[in-house]
Design a protein around this motif. Sequence first.
Motif, PDB file in Angstrom:
ATOM      1  N   SER A 153       0.838  -1.209   0.000  1.00  0.00           N
ATOM      2  CA  SER A 153       0.000   0.000   0.000  1.00  0.00           C
ATOM      3  C   SER A 153       0.867   1.251   0.000  1.00  0.00           C
ATOM      4  CB  SER A 153      -0.923   0.014   1.223  1.00  0.00           C
ATOM      5  OG  SER A 153      -1.828  -1.066   1.191  1.00  0.00           O
ATOM      6  N   LYS A 154       0.369   2.300  -0.651  1.00  0.00           N
ATOM      7  CA  LYS A 154       1.125   3.547  -0.747  1.00  0.00           C
ATOM      8  C   LYS A 154       0.204   4.735  -0.468  1.00  0.00           C
ATOM      9  CE  LYS A 154       5.182   1.959  -2.168  1.00  0.00           C
ATOM     10  NZ  LYS A 154       4.900   0.544  -1.864  1.00  0.00           N
ATOM     11  N   LEU A 155       0.779   5.762   0.161  1.00  0.00           N
ATOM     12  CA  LEU A 155       0.056   7.007   0.432  1.00  0.00           C
ATOM     13  C   LEU A 155       0.540   8.101  -0.523  1.00  0.00           C
ATOM     14  CD1 LEU A 155      -0.013   7.271   4.331  1.00  0.00           C
ATOM     15  CD2 LEU A 155      -1.990   6.980   2.840  1.00  0.00           C
ATOM     16  N   PHE A 156      -0.422   8.879  -1.047  1.00  0.00           N
ATOM     17  CA  PHE A 156      -0.111  10.003  -1.908  1.00  0.00           C
ATOM     18  C   PHE A 156      -0.922  11.212  -1.431  1.00  0.00           C
ATOM     19  CE2 PHE A 156       0.391   6.140  -4.350  1.00  0.00           C
ATOM     20  CZ  PHE A 156       1.612   6.319  -4.985  1.00  0.00           C
ATOM     21  N   PHE A 157      -0.384  12.401  -1.613  1.00  0.00           N
ATOM     22  CA  PHE A 157      -1.141  13.582  -1.213  1.00  0.00           C
ATOM     23  C   PHE A 157      -0.751  14.778  -2.071  1.00  0.00           C
ATOM     24  CE2 PHE A 157       2.758  14.119   1.156  1.00  0.00           C
ATOM     25  CZ  PHE A 157       2.962  15.493   1.195  1.00  0.00           C
ATOM     26  N   ASP A 158      -1.687  15.684  -2.215  1.00  0.00           N
ATOM     27  CA  ASP A 158      -1.431  16.989  -2.809  1.00  0.00           C
ATOM     28  C   ASP A 158      -2.244  17.996  -2.014  1.00  0.00           C
ATOM     29  OD1 ASP A 158      -4.063  16.720  -3.712  1.00  0.00           O
ATOM     30  OD2 ASP A 158      -3.449  16.028  -5.694  1.00  0.00           O
ATOM     31  N   THR A 164       3.493  -2.781  -8.163  1.00  0.00           N
ATOM     32  CA  THR A 164       4.937  -2.803  -7.973  1.00  0.00           C
ATOM     33  C   THR A 164       5.565  -3.564  -9.126  1.00  0.00           C
ATOM     34  OG1 THR A 164       4.962  -4.880  -6.734  1.00  0.00           O
ATOM     35  CG2 THR A 164       4.589  -2.854  -5.472  1.00  0.00           C
ATOM     36  N   LYS A 165       6.873  -3.529  -9.219  1.00  0.00           N
ATOM     37  CA  LYS A 165       7.546  -4.229 -10.318  1.00  0.00           C
ATOM     38  C   LYS A 165       7.410  -5.743 -10.192  1.00  0.00           C
ATOM     39  CE  LYS A 165      12.050  -4.324  -7.972  1.00  0.00           C
ATOM     40  NZ  LYS A 165      13.484  -3.976  -8.077  1.00  0.00           N
ATOM     41  N   SER A 212      -6.168  16.494  -1.684  1.00  0.00           N
ATOM     42  CA  SER A 212      -6.593  15.234  -1.073  1.00  0.00           C
ATOM     43  C   SER A 212      -5.395  14.415  -0.621  1.00  0.00           C
ATOM     44  CB  SER A 212      -7.432  14.404  -2.061  1.00  0.00           C
ATOM     45  OG  SER A 212      -6.639  14.026  -3.166  1.00  0.00           O
ATOM     46  N   ILE A 213      -5.685  13.458   0.265  1.00  0.00           N
ATOM     47  CA  ILE A 213      -4.721  12.418   0.652  1.00  0.00           C
ATOM     48  C   ILE A 213      -5.326  11.097   0.209  1.00  0.00           C
ATOM     49  CG2 ILE A 213      -3.488  11.313   2.552  1.00  0.00           C
ATOM     50  CD1 ILE A 213      -3.789  13.894   4.129  1.00  0.00           C
ATOM     51  N   LYS A 214      -4.562  10.288  -0.498  1.00  0.00           N
ATOM     52  CA  LYS A 214      -5.079   9.034  -1.043  1.00  0.00           C
ATOM     53  C   LYS A 214      -4.204   7.870  -0.615  1.00  0.00           C
ATOM     54  CE  LYS A 214      -4.817  10.799  -5.163  1.00  0.00           C
ATOM     55  NZ  LYS A 214      -4.789  12.246  -4.976  1.00  0.00           N
ATOM     56  N   CYS A 215      -4.856   6.778  -0.264  1.00  0.00           N
ATOM     57  CA  CYS A 215      -4.149   5.516  -0.026  1.00  0.00           C
ATOM     58  C   CYS A 215      -4.560   4.555  -1.134  1.00  0.00           C
ATOM     59  CB  CYS A 215      -4.506   4.935   1.337  1.00  0.00           C
ATOM     60  SG  CYS A 215      -3.825   3.273   1.594  1.00  0.00           S
ATOM     61  N   ILE A 216      -3.602   4.114  -1.943  1.00  0.00           N
ATOM     62  CA  ILE A 216      -3.849   3.064  -2.929  1.00  0.00           C
ATOM     63  C   ILE A 216      -3.450   1.753  -2.270  1.00  0.00           C
ATOM     64  CG2 ILE A 216      -3.323   2.173  -5.225  1.00  0.00           C
ATOM     65  CD1 ILE A 216      -2.784   4.971  -6.136  1.00  0.00           C
TER      66      ILE A 216
END
Length: 227
Positions: A64-69, A81-82, A72-76
Amino acid sequence: MQRENEYVVPSVVMSNEQRAVIVHKDYMLADGLLKEPLRNRYLIDALDVDSFIGLVNEYKEPNSKLFFDDKSIKCIVDFNTKDKAEFCEKRIGLNLVYTPFYRSFNEHLERNLSQREFIFLLKSLFMYITKIDGKPNDNMDVIELAQSLQAVKKFDSIQKNTSSKISLDVEIKSGAKENLTLPNKITFKLPIYEADVSLMGEFEVELFVDIKNDSEFSIKLVCYTAE
């Protein structure tokens, strides 16, 4: 005679370890071809920080990865992954919506405010004004300033005194002559995001005053730390 499997998946062998699925542009890949956890898809929107953290902790996986701008904050949850490719995304989101107080404050920055707009700002956000020229503010000071400006009928002159405050010689609606002092700096401390109203931002703004004529002035509020 009924075929055992009604889905036919054409493939191209790229190597012994890799394969590619070819799908015609007019067709969609049926979800039924995907193995169980891969065909599950969901999008959950959390309303506050605690809900977001709880959901992420409940559904997170090793990749799982967290992204934000700034929106919003998003958890995918099933991030690609490779070593492992996921076909359906599972997401948990927290929208960073501004509070109406911060939105109003931000909208009044860096533009020329009329006398009426400046009075409206002082009255609507008076509870979030913490300092005037670096000194702790009494809410009544702001209200008194707003009401005094509201009563102004005519501006005779404007000048800065030794303490950098802005002094206005005015005529009020009753006809009396008065001297008003505008602060040089005002500090606001207000909640930024609806998702976490305990997160407060402190912003010091500097006032620049321009007298347009004897009955109108404009103020520009400049915040050097808004970003």
